[in-house]
Design a protein around this motif. Structure first.
Motif, mmCIF file in Angstrom:
data_model
loop_
_atom_site.group_PDB
_atom_site.id
_atom_site.type_symbol
_atom_site.label_atom_id
_atom_site.label_comp_id
_atom_site.label_asym_id
_atom_site.label_seq_id
_atom_site.Cartn_x
_atom_site.Cartn_y
_atom_site.Cartn_z
ATOM 1 N N GLU A 1 4.721 7.475 8.895
ATOM 2 C CA GLU A 1 4.592 6.535 8.029
ATOM 3 C C GLU A 1 5.150 6.790 6.665
ATOM 4 O O GLU A 1 5.627 5.877 6.191
ATOM 5 C CB GLU A 1 3.076 6.036 7.998
ATOM 6 N N GLU A 2 4.900 7.653 6.063
ATOM 7 C CA GLU A 2 5.472 8.016 4.631
ATOM 8 C C GLU A 2 7.053 7.835 4.793
ATOM 9 O O GLU A 2 7.659 7.333 3.902
ATOM 10 C CB GLU A 2 5.064 9.171 3.942
ATOM 11 N N PHE B 1 10.990 0.389 3.916
ATOM 12 C CA PHE B 1 9.792 -0.523 4.621
ATOM 13 C C PHE B 1 8.577 -0.046 3.787
ATOM 14 O O PHE B 1 7.621 0.575 4.390
ATOM 15 C CB PHE B 1 9.834 -0.151 5.991
ATOM 16 N N SER B 2 8.429 -0.736 2.612
ATOM 17 C CA SER B 2 7.217 -0.134 1.863
ATOM 18 C C SER B 2 5.923 -0.392 2.327
ATOM 19 O O SER B 2 4.992 0.194 1.695
ATOM 20 C CB SER B 2 7.467 -0.900 0.602
ATOM 21 N N ASN B 3 5.688 -1.412 3.035
ATOM 22 C CA ASN B 3 4.348 -1.828 3.610
ATOM 23 C C ASN B 3 4.354 -1.178 5.133
ATOM 24 O O ASN B 3 3.336 -1.679 5.735
ATOM 25 C CB ASN B 3 4.197 -3.311 3.789
ATOM 26 N N PHE B 4 5.067 -0.373 5.501
ATOM 27 C CA PHE B 4 5.027 0.338 6.960
ATOM 28 C C PHE B 4 3.955 0.880 7.159
ATOM 29 O O PHE B 4 3.410 1.591 6.529
ATOM 30 C CB PHE B 4 6.219 0.985 7.088
ATOM 31 N N TYR B 5 3.064 0.562 8.299
ATOM 32 C CA TYR B 5 2.146 1.359 8.878
ATOM 33 C C TYR B 5 2.227 1.165 10.537
ATOM 34 O O TYR B 5 2.743 0.146 10.952
ATOM 35 C CB TYR B 5 0.629 1.147 8.555
ATOM 36 N N ARG C 1 8.252 4.637 4.995
ATOM 37 C CA ARG C 1 8.165 3.808 3.791
ATOM 38 C C ARG C 1 9.231 4.213 2.971
ATOM 39 O O ARG C 1 9.809 3.332 2.082
ATOM 40 C CB ARG C 1 6.966 3.969 3.187
ATOM 41 N N ASN C 2 9.506 5.340 2.709
ATOM 42 C CA ASN C 2 10.727 5.973 1.880
ATOM 43 C C ASN C 2 12.041 5.451 2.639
ATOM 44 O O ASN C 2 13.200 5.520 1.467
ATOM 45 C CB ASN C 2 10.761 7.405 1.993
ATOM 46 N N GLU C 3 12.206 4.965 3.499
ATOM 47 C CA GLU C 3 13.367 4.214 3.888
ATOM 48 C C GLU C 3 13.815 2.918 3.477
ATOM 49 O O GLU C 3 14.630 2.105 3.785
ATOM 50 C CB GLU C 3 13.526 4.359 5.693
#
Length: 306
Positions: free
Chosen positions: A122-123, A130-134, A126-128
């Motif tokens: 998930e982290e 997709f800041s709200n990715f989960y 997000r670093n790619e």
């Protein structure tokens, strides 16, 4: 294909619709059986022409499904030929396919993520950007929520076209029983496996259904000298296609012939979930009556009722 006015129900001798015909599509998808319920024939002359027209549609439909299955095979070959497929590479690979075939709703890459690697994955996403990715799942209200703790997840990581499918990024398809069953079939067989019907939300003004195909991808692990190489499941390529899209493409390319077509999934666990698609003939001028069912299996008629 020439239009035959004798198949127009309003031009039959008594104005009644004819008995129903069901065309089975078997063996293409591992879910079970799809079939066409098609109306109308009464005498031998109409029956012969009706069989010919139905067979034509059967052949076109099976060819179209085969093309979609081949698309999944080609996508897996693309992954097999690469050490790692980056998001932009996947986008470029799928771009032409999606432009050519508008019945495909999305083409996706779904890695296997174990629970001990979940936070790290998930982290990373997000670093790619997709800041709200989960990793998420659907609740009883069909809203996305944080996925519960499980041994492993199969989240949608790449989804193209991204503009139409951004909301499904992170969805764990293994969180839903029907999709998980299809995944497990693919894992056991190493072959493509399809879900039952999936309700599509692209056109909220009308009911539309599709199916999702899963095909496993394996990572090659070279072995030490004298030992056999190993292959480890790394994830799945997946294609979501629209039943309406396939059927409309086919039927809009043909001249009207006075045939009404219904598509069902005989493998559906619930009767109310077996309906997939209905096409009302463009020549029809009267309402649809109740229909009796016959089955065309292996290109031969078998009566189911009456």
């Amino acid at each position: 294909m020439n239009k035959d006015s004798k198949l127009n129900p309003d031009k039959t001798s008594n104005g009644k619709f004819l008995v129903a015909l069901v065309v089975l599509i078997a063996g293409l998808l591992t879910t079970g059986v799809l079939f066409f319920l098609v109306h109308d024939y009464e005498d031998n002359k109409i029956e012969g022409e009706f069989r010919r027209l139905s067979s034509d549609r059967f052949e076109i439909f099976t060819t179209k499904l085969t093309d979609i299955l081949q698309t999944s095979q080609d996508t897996r070959a693309f992954f097999n030929a690469s050490i790692k497929v980056e998001r932009q590479e996947f986008r470029l690979f799928t771009e032409g396919i999606l432009k050519r075939d508008l019945s495909i709703v999305s083409m996706d890459w779904l890695p296997i993520v174990t629970n001990d690697k979940r936070a790290e994955f998930e982290e990373f996403v997000r670093n790619e950007g997709f800041s709200n990715f989960y990793i998420k799942e659907l609740d009883d209200k069909m809203d996305f929520v944080v996925a519960g703790k499980r041994d492993w997840y199969v989240p949608i990581y790449y989804a193209e076209p991204i503009a139409e499918n951004a909301q499904i990024i992170g969805y764990d398809v293994a969180s839903e029983p029907m999709r998980k069953e299809a995944l497990e079939r693919a894992m056991r067989s190493g072959l493509d496996s399809a879900t039952g019907r999936i309700r599509l939300n692209r056109f909220k003004s009308k009911e539309e259904f599709g199916c999702r195909i899963f095909l496993p991808v394996y990572r090659h692990i070279p072995a030490d000298a004298g030992k056999e190489d190993k292959y480890e499941l790394s994830g799945f390529v997946s294609t979501l296609f629209s039943i309406n899209g396939i059927c409309n493409q086919i039927l809009n390319s043909l001249l009207p012939s006075g045939i009404d077509i219904y598509l069902f999934d005989q493998s559906a666990s619930k009767k109310e979930e077996d309906f997939l698609y209905r096409h009302v003939s463009r020549l029809r001028k009267t309402p649809l009556p109740e229909a009796t069912e016959t089955v065309l299996q292996n290109n031969r008629l078998r009566w189911q009722a009456e």
